[in-house]
Design a protein around this motif. Structure first.
Motif, mmCIF file in Angstrom:
data_model
loop_
_atom_site.group_PDB
_atom_site.id
_atom_site.type_symbol
_atom_site.label_atom_id
_atom_site.label_comp_id
_atom_site.label_asym_id
_atom_site.label_seq_id
_atom_site.Cartn_x
_atom_site.Cartn_y
_atom_site.Cartn_z
ATOM 1 N N MET A 154 7.795 25.921 10.713
ATOM 2 C CA MET A 154 7.578 24.528 11.134
ATOM 3 C C MET A 154 8.748 23.679 10.646
ATOM 4 N N ILE A 155 9.362 22.940 11.566
ATOM 5 C CA ILE A 155 10.534 22.187 11.145
ATOM 6 C C ILE A 155 10.156 20.752 10.764
ATOM 7 N N ILE A 156 9.136 20.218 11.441
ATOM 8 C CA ILE A 156 8.605 18.911 11.051
ATOM 9 C C ILE A 156 7.098 19.050 10.924
ATOM 10 N N GLU A 157 6.562 18.563 9.853
ATOM 11 C CA GLU A 157 5.124 18.647 9.650
ATOM 12 C C GLU A 157 4.672 17.394 8.920
ATOM 13 N N THR A 158 3.892 16.560 9.603
ATOM 14 C CA THR A 158 3.365 15.391 8.917
ATOM 15 C C THR A 158 1.849 15.479 8.925
ATOM 16 N N ASP A 159 1.266 15.008 7.854
ATOM 17 C CA ASP A 159 -0.180 15.094 7.715
ATOM 18 C C ASP A 159 -0.710 13.717 7.317
ATOM 19 N N GLN A 160 -1.369 13.075 8.242
ATOM 20 C CA GLN A 160 -1.946 11.749 7.981
ATOM 21 C C GLN A 160 -0.893 10.784 7.428
ATOM 22 N N LEU A 161 0.296 10.902 7.959
ATOM 23 C CA LEU A 161 1.410 10.101 7.451
ATOM 24 C C LEU A 161 1.216 8.616 7.778
ATOM 25 N N THR A 162 1.325 7.797 6.753
ATOM 26 C CA THR A 162 1.072 6.362 6.908
ATOM 27 C C THR A 162 2.122 5.565 6.146
ATOM 28 N N ARG A 163 2.569 4.468 6.762
ATOM 29 C CA ARG A 163 3.448 3.564 6.040
ATOM 30 C C ARG A 163 3.070 2.124 6.371
ATOM 31 N N GLU A 164 2.840 1.386 5.317
ATOM 32 C CA GLU A 164 2.519 -0.031 5.486
ATOM 33 C C GLU A 164 3.650 -0.868 4.921
ATOM 34 N N PHE A 165 3.840 -2.036 5.497
ATOM 35 C CA PHE A 165 4.793 -2.988 4.944
ATOM 36 C C PHE A 165 4.043 -4.236 4.522
ATOM 37 N N LYS A 166 4.311 -4.645 3.304
ATOM 38 C CA LYS A 166 3.718 -5.899 2.846
ATOM 39 C C LYS A 166 4.553 -7.035 3.389
ATOM 40 N N ARG A 167 3.900 -8.055 3.869
ATOM 41 C CA ARG A 167 4.637 -9.209 4.365
ATOM 42 C C ARG A 167 4.118 -10.459 3.690
ATOM 43 N N ARG A 168 5.039 -11.364 3.440
ATOM 44 C CA ARG A 168 4.648 -12.573 2.741
ATOM 45 C C ARG A 168 3.780 -13.451 3.627
ATOM 46 N N GLY A 169 2.613 -13.822 3.117
ATOM 47 C CA GLY A 169 1.769 -14.778 3.821
ATOM 48 C C GLY A 169 1.153 -14.265 5.103
ATOM 49 N N LYS A 170 1.378 -12.986 5.402
ATOM 50 C CA LYS A 170 0.791 -12.408 6.613
ATOM 51 C C LYS A 170 0.059 -11.140 6.209
ATOM 52 N N PRO A 171 -0.907 -10.681 7.042
ATOM 53 C CA PRO A 171 -1.544 -9.415 6.703
ATOM 54 C C PRO A 171 -0.512 -8.286 6.750
ATOM 55 N N LYS A 172 -0.774 -7.237 5.960
ATOM 56 C CA LYS A 172 0.215 -6.159 5.908
ATOM 57 C C LYS A 172 0.315 -5.452 7.256
ATOM 58 N N LEU A 173 1.509 -4.969 7.527
ATOM 59 C CA LEU A 173 1.797 -4.338 8.806
ATOM 60 C C LEU A 173 1.710 -2.822 8.634
ATOM 61 N N VAL A 174 0.880 -2.185 9.458
ATOM 62 C CA VAL A 174 0.813 -0.722 9.417
ATOM 63 C C VAL A 174 1.767 -0.189 10.480
ATOM 64 N N ALA A 175 2.952 0.237 10.043
ATOM 65 C CA ALA A 175 3.991 0.662 10.994
ATOM 66 C C ALA A 175 3.712 2.065 11.507
ATOM 67 N N VAL A 176 3.234 2.922 10.610
ATOM 68 C CA VAL A 176 2.863 4.286 10.989
ATOM 69 C C VAL A 176 1.466 4.535 10.446
ATOM 70 N N ASP A 177 0.578 4.998 11.344
ATOM 71 C CA ASP A 177 -0.834 5.013 11.011
ATOM 72 C C ASP A 177 -1.424 6.427 11.139
ATOM 73 N N HIS A 178 -1.587 7.102 10.036
ATOM 74 C CA HIS A 178 -2.202 8.440 10.022
ATOM 75 C C HIS A 178 -1.675 9.351 11.120
ATOM 76 N N LEU A 179 -0.405 9.598 11.047
ATOM 77 C CA LEU A 179 0.277 10.358 12.085
ATOM 78 C C LEU A 179 0.316 11.851 11.732
ATOM 79 N N ASP A 180 -0.122 12.679 12.689
ATOM 80 C CA ASP A 180 -0.009 14.137 12.526
ATOM 81 C C ASP A 180 0.943 14.669 13.583
ATOM 82 N N ILE A 181 2.067 15.191 13.133
ATOM 83 C CA ILE A 181 3.042 15.746 14.075
ATOM 84 C C ILE A 181 3.444 17.132 13.592
ATOM 85 N N ARG A 182 3.536 18.079 14.506
ATOM 86 C CA ARG A 182 4.076 19.390 14.170
ATOM 87 C C ARG A 182 5.127 19.779 15.185
ATOM 88 N N VAL A 183 6.293 20.119 14.704
ATOM 89 C CA VAL A 183 7.372 20.534 15.601
ATOM 90 C C VAL A 183 7.899 21.889 15.142
#
Lengths: 293, 224
Positions: free
Chosen positions: A1-30
């Motif tokens: 497997m060359i790429i393997e993600t398991d429930q991959l998530t990334r959030e960004f905190k933003r000032r005065g705004k709700p946090k942004l979920v840029a990547v949301d529980h991503l499962d990819i296999r390549v």
């Protein structure tokens, strides 16, 4: 497997705004050797995913392995196995001739002299860099620079090539050249290809598999043919006729070639000029959602 | 500085030539650190343009890549003022030369340079999570440099805490000068501390690298 993600998530905190979920529980296999198009609207989370795959960004939760390595803990080892091309961001030295950049990159990657020379010569020939090797990078045209960027990213013969908008801003001929090279490179070395693009042409000519991401979630994972079937993506042949009118002829690229459509059009009227409109990625993505609902 | 001494005979218990030695040592070491690590100052530019991503994609340590992306020898010329001051001050002051004082001077030069370098690394690490952090960190990098050229005995309390121990600026030039001259030093900063500069250098690097590592992990990417 060359790429393997398991429930991959990334959030960004933003000032005065709700946090942004840029990547949301991503499962990819390549698997090794695949060519994968990674598409989605702007801000869908493509670049964030790539940055987590290469160890630039730390995931908020979930796990990721690239080339079997942990991108954070083994970033340097991973950098030897992955080549990344950012369409908008140069990794060449602006004031140095292209050839010098290659020499420096060879040293950074600890390539032996014979290894470097052989690989550089191969890339120079395949990408037709010979004519501007001694020109400073800042004086290159966009098409030339992109070819040099690709060569720079592939100098260390990576197992995985990640291209972020590689054909952005290029003219038709330059795009075609770059695509042809990537196809050939993959055939020769069995390299895995992951590319993000807004250009449907890139996907059609390069990718066997397409991942569509929206709001950080995987919306589609499957073959290109399946994608076209799902969205019924049509290309449009636009012809200017001798009588001054303009005709738009939509056709299904899976069933009929542009040449056949043109031949049939020419039988009926004299064609003065023509162009082909590709389906827009945003449009394709939009249709995927409506199809899913 | 000459203006100050034209009016008073001593500053913080040191004469003009003695302060000149403090200034000389601090300035030479800072200039050396600036030559090697000063380029870290351009990190905010890289952060804003997103060009830092490219550094992450190369199989070399990030810090090493940033430092070597530009070593400017022209910065070396800045050391000449300090070097001249130091040489003159060493000449004019009544120093009891021995193997111990020569060793102390050499150790001071190395460790002080290391301490200034560490402060640059700390400042760079802080850029990752401060917006326009350069204003803030410059207060410590360049403020520290300025503080280091003064006798620490004239500092007020907050300065003593910040530049005496957190960023051990007093150790880089003032305390070694006291030791070289055989002076006792203030009670909170005895001259024998001059022999512990390697400890202060080690502390500075641990502190600096911890910040750097924290910063690198905090990187948000340059958009894109």
């Amino acid at each position: 497997m060359i790429i393997e993600t398991d429930q991959l998530t990334r959030e960004f905190k933003r000032r005065g705004k709700p946090k942004l979920v840029a990547v949301d529980h991503l499962d990819i296999r390549v698997e090794p050797g695949e060519t994968v198009g990674y598409i989605g609207a702007n801000g869908a989370g493509k670049s964030t995913t790539i940055k987590m795959l290469t160890g630039i960004l730390v995931p908020t939760s979930g796990s990721v392995r690239t080339c079997g390595l942990d991108p954070l803990k083994q970033r340097r080892e991973l950098a030897r196995r992955v080549g990344v091309v950012f369409g908008q961001r140069s990794q060449l030295w602006w004031d140095l001739p292209t050839a010098e950049s290659f020499t420096i990159l060879g040293a950074i990657h600890h390539l032996g002299r014979t290894e470097l020379t052989a690989r550089r010569d191969e890339l120079v020939e395949q990408l037709e860099l010979g004519e501007f090797l001694s020109t400073p990078v800042r004086q290159l045209s966009l098409g030339q620079r992109m070819r040099a960027e690709v060569a720079a990213a592939l100098l260390h013969s990576p197992q995985l090539i990640i291209l972020d908008e590689p054909t952005i801003g290029l003219d038709v001929l330059s795009k075609q050249r770059l695509r042809d090279f990537l196809v050939a490179e993959r055939r020769r070395h069995g390299t895995t290809l992951l590319l993000t693009t807004h250009d449907m042409g890139d996907i059609e000519r390069l990718c066997e598999r397409v991942l569509v991401v929206d709001h950080g979630r995987l919306a589609y994972d499957g073959s290109l043919a399946g994608l076209s079937r799902t969205v019924g993506a049509q290309r449009v042949l636009v012809v200017d006729l001798a009588d001054g009118t303009r005709q738009r002829i939509p056709f299904d690229a899976e069933k009929v070639t542009a040449a056949t459509v043109l031949a049939q059009a020419s039988e009926r009227a004299e064609v003065r000029d023509l162009s082909i409109e590709e389906p827009d990625i945003e449009d394709v993505v939009r249709r995927i959602y409506s199809a899913a609902r | 500085m000459w203006l100050v001494f034209h009016n008073v005979k001593a500053l913080g218990g040191l004469t003009f030539t003695q302060v000149l030695l403090v200034f000389g040592i601090a300035d030479v070491c800072f200039s050396l650190a600036d030559m090697f690590f000063g380029h870290l100052d351009s990190l905010p530019t890289y952060l804003r343009q997103g060009t830092l991503d490219v550094f992450y994609l190369r199989p070399q340590p990030l810090l090493l890549q940033l430092i070597t992306s530009d070593i400017s020898l022209r910065r070396l010329s800045r050391a000449s003022v300090g070097l001249a001051s130091m040489v003159i001050a060493l000449w004019l002051n009544d120093i009891h030369w021995s193997a111990a004082t020569v060793g102390l001077l050499a150790m001071t030069m190395i460790c002080s340079t290391a301490i200034y370098c560490a402060v640059y690394v700390w400042a760079a690490g802080a850029q990752f999570f401060l917006v326009n952090g350069a204003e803030f960190t410059n207060a410590f990098v360049y403020g520290g440099r300025y503080a280091a050229t003064q006798p620490a005995s004239v500092w007020n309390k907050p300065l003593k805490v910040v530049f005496g121990f957190i960023f051990p600026m007093a150790i880089t030039a003032y305390v070694p000068t006291l030791a070289l001259l055989g002076l006792p030093g203030p009670s909170w900063l005895p001259a024998w501390l001059a022999w512990t500069t390697p400890l202060f250098a080690a502390w500075s690097w641990i502190f600096g690298l911890a910040f750097w590592r924290f910063g690198v992990r905090h990187y948000q990417g340059g958009g894109g």
